[in-house]
Design an enzyme around this catalytic site. Structure first.
Site, mmCIF file in Angstrom:
data_model
loop_
_atom_site.group_PDB
_atom_site.id
_atom_site.type_symbol
_atom_site.label_atom_id
_atom_site.label_comp_id
_atom_site.label_asym_id
_atom_site.label_seq_id
_atom_site.Cartn_x
_atom_site.Cartn_y
_atom_site.Cartn_z
ATOM 1 C CG HIS A 222 -5.131 19.929 -3.475
ATOM 2 N ND1 HIS A 222 -5.940 21.050 -3.598
ATOM 3 C CD2 HIS A 222 -5.133 19.622 -2.147
ATOM 4 C CE1 HIS A 222 -6.406 21.383 -2.408
ATOM 5 N NE2 HIS A 222 -5.935 20.528 -1.510
ATOM 6 C CG LEU A 223 -5.905 13.283 -0.802
ATOM 7 C CD1 LEU A 223 -5.308 12.140 -1.608
ATOM 8 C CD2 LEU A 223 -5.723 13.031 0.697
ATOM 9 C CG HIS A 224 -7.865 14.730 -6.889
ATOM 10 N ND1 HIS A 224 -6.529 15.074 -6.926
ATOM 11 C CD2 HIS A 224 -8.142 14.202 -8.114
ATOM 12 C CE1 HIS A 224 -6.013 14.778 -8.112
ATOM 13 N NE2 HIS A 224 -6.981 14.239 -8.858
ATOM 14 C CG LEU A 225 -10.058 9.244 -3.628
ATOM 15 C CD1 LEU A 225 -9.785 10.155 -2.441
ATOM 16 C CD2 LEU A 225 -10.641 7.922 -3.122
#
Length: 387
Positions: A222-225
């Protein structure tokens, strides 16, 4: 490029200071606090490590962003929302020219969430797996939003800033863009620009942002930085480099165990937007080729030879292409992902922490790299891609 060989028993950040006013940091949005920032708050130049007469790093002045993040993060720790109480981490600078920062973080090795079953760098988002829409409301710190007068308009308009419940270091957060869209863990321009601007919003030179691709030890699709504070200098800040194209859009970072691709920016605005586009052009290519990768954003010196002083005039964005690894391999002193490639080594056990050397760390890192012939082919392909 050598870093002073100091050994600290613990590593921690100073308490909040500099007139931070809790009531003035955040505004109330729809159930979640908003941190709204203006372009003039993005600082690139004039942020550097300060040292005392004894050579120790001094506490930096904190920005409005730092105050908001650190105070709300500390509050969540006091509320018991993390999987463990981080405390001060035993830290040592490994003897040797690279200046690796090793930290003993036993609890993270034991308590962190097991990685998801990932088979591809471009694997689709699966709503049945864990994702960041399933977190407790208290784990959310704030929305990171641009002021309406901000001159740039990207598709990504806001980012959720949440705690990493298994923190690497003090202030460890995740930047989750548009979470309800269910974006897979593939880097996009809008989220990357938010991440770089977060580094510019901080006046702490040890605040870094990074990204792990699938196959590059991202544990959640799940897109994250990542963003976190580390009160130590890292070798990637001043490592030398050479340009790979005449325009200087991409450089090869040298003098480190893992050669990386260096992008550099010294001001916000159109130049930053162009850099973000180039980086994502490269990461899209890597994902299409099923090549795992890690990215690290830090304040640092311009490309070229090592600087004569530690005055950092810009932001370094470093991208490593590496062998894919799906799942965490047990029995190793540390896992190789974004912070380890940058020179920050969170070690899992006391035995490994006390026996770790620069040579053994380099050997472990290099096991994750592409074969030299494949890396050379990739280098040529990326130069051609960016023409």
């Amino acid at each position: 490029m050598a870093v002073p060989q100091n050994i600290n028993e613990t590593s921690h950040l100073p308490p909040l200071s500099n007139g931070c006013d809790e009531q003035s940091r955040l505004s109330v949005g729809l159930g979640v606090l908003d941190f709204v920032y203006r372009q003039e708050e993005l600082r690139v130049k004039g942020i550097q490590w300060q040292t005392s007469e004894s050579g120790e790093l001094c506490p930096p002045l904190l920005s409005r962003f730092d105050c908001a993040l650190q105070s709300s993060w500390k509050q969540r720790m006091e509320q018991g929302l993390f999987r463990y109480c981080l405390g001060d981490l035993q830290t040592q600078i490994l003897p040797g020219p690279l200046g690796f920062v090793a930290q003993l973080n036993v609890e993270r090795g034991v308590q962190r969430r097991p990685p998801q079953n990932i088979q591809s760098v471009r694997q689709a988002f699966d709503p049945q797996q864990f994702h960041f829409n399933k977190i407790q409301p208290g784990e959310i710190l704030f929305h990171l939003c641009r002021d309406p007068g901000f001159p740039m308009a990207l598709q990504c308009t806001e980012v959720l800033v949440i705690i990493n419940v298994s923190p690497l270091e003090w202030g460890h957060v995740l930047f989750v863009p548009e979470p309800t869209q269910g974006l897979p863990q593939i880097l996009m321009p809008g989220p990357l620009q938010f991440g770089i601007e977060a580094v510019m919003l901080s006046t702490h030179p040890g605040f870094r942002v990074g990204f792990n691709s699938l196959g590059g030890l991202a544990s959640v699709n799940h897109l994250h930085l990542h963003g976190y504070y580390l009160a130590h200098k890292l070798p990637v800040e001043i490592a030398p480099s050479q340009p790979l194209d005449p325009s200087g859009h991409i450089h090869l970072l040298e003098g480190l165990p893992a050669p990386g691709f260096l992008f550099y920016i010294d001001e916000p605005g159109p130049k930053l937007e162009a850099l973000v586009g180039r980086v994502c052009q490269v990461t899209n290519y890597l994902a299409d080729q099923e090549i795992a990768h890690n990215l690290f954003v830090t304040r640092g010196a311009p490309p070229g030879n090592p600087p004569s002083s530690l005055t950092y005039s810009g932001i370094r964005v470093i991208l490593w292409a590496r062998k894919s690894r799906f799942g965490v391999k047990e029995g190793e002193a540390f896992n190789v992902a974004l912070c380890e490639l940058a020179g920050h080594l969170p070690v899992k056990t006391s035995q490994d922490f006390h026996s770790l050397t620069e040579t053994s760390a380099v050997n472990l890192i290099q096991q994750s790299l592409l074969p030299p012939s494949q890396f050379l082919q990739l280098q040529e392909a990326l130069v051609s891609l960016l023409k």
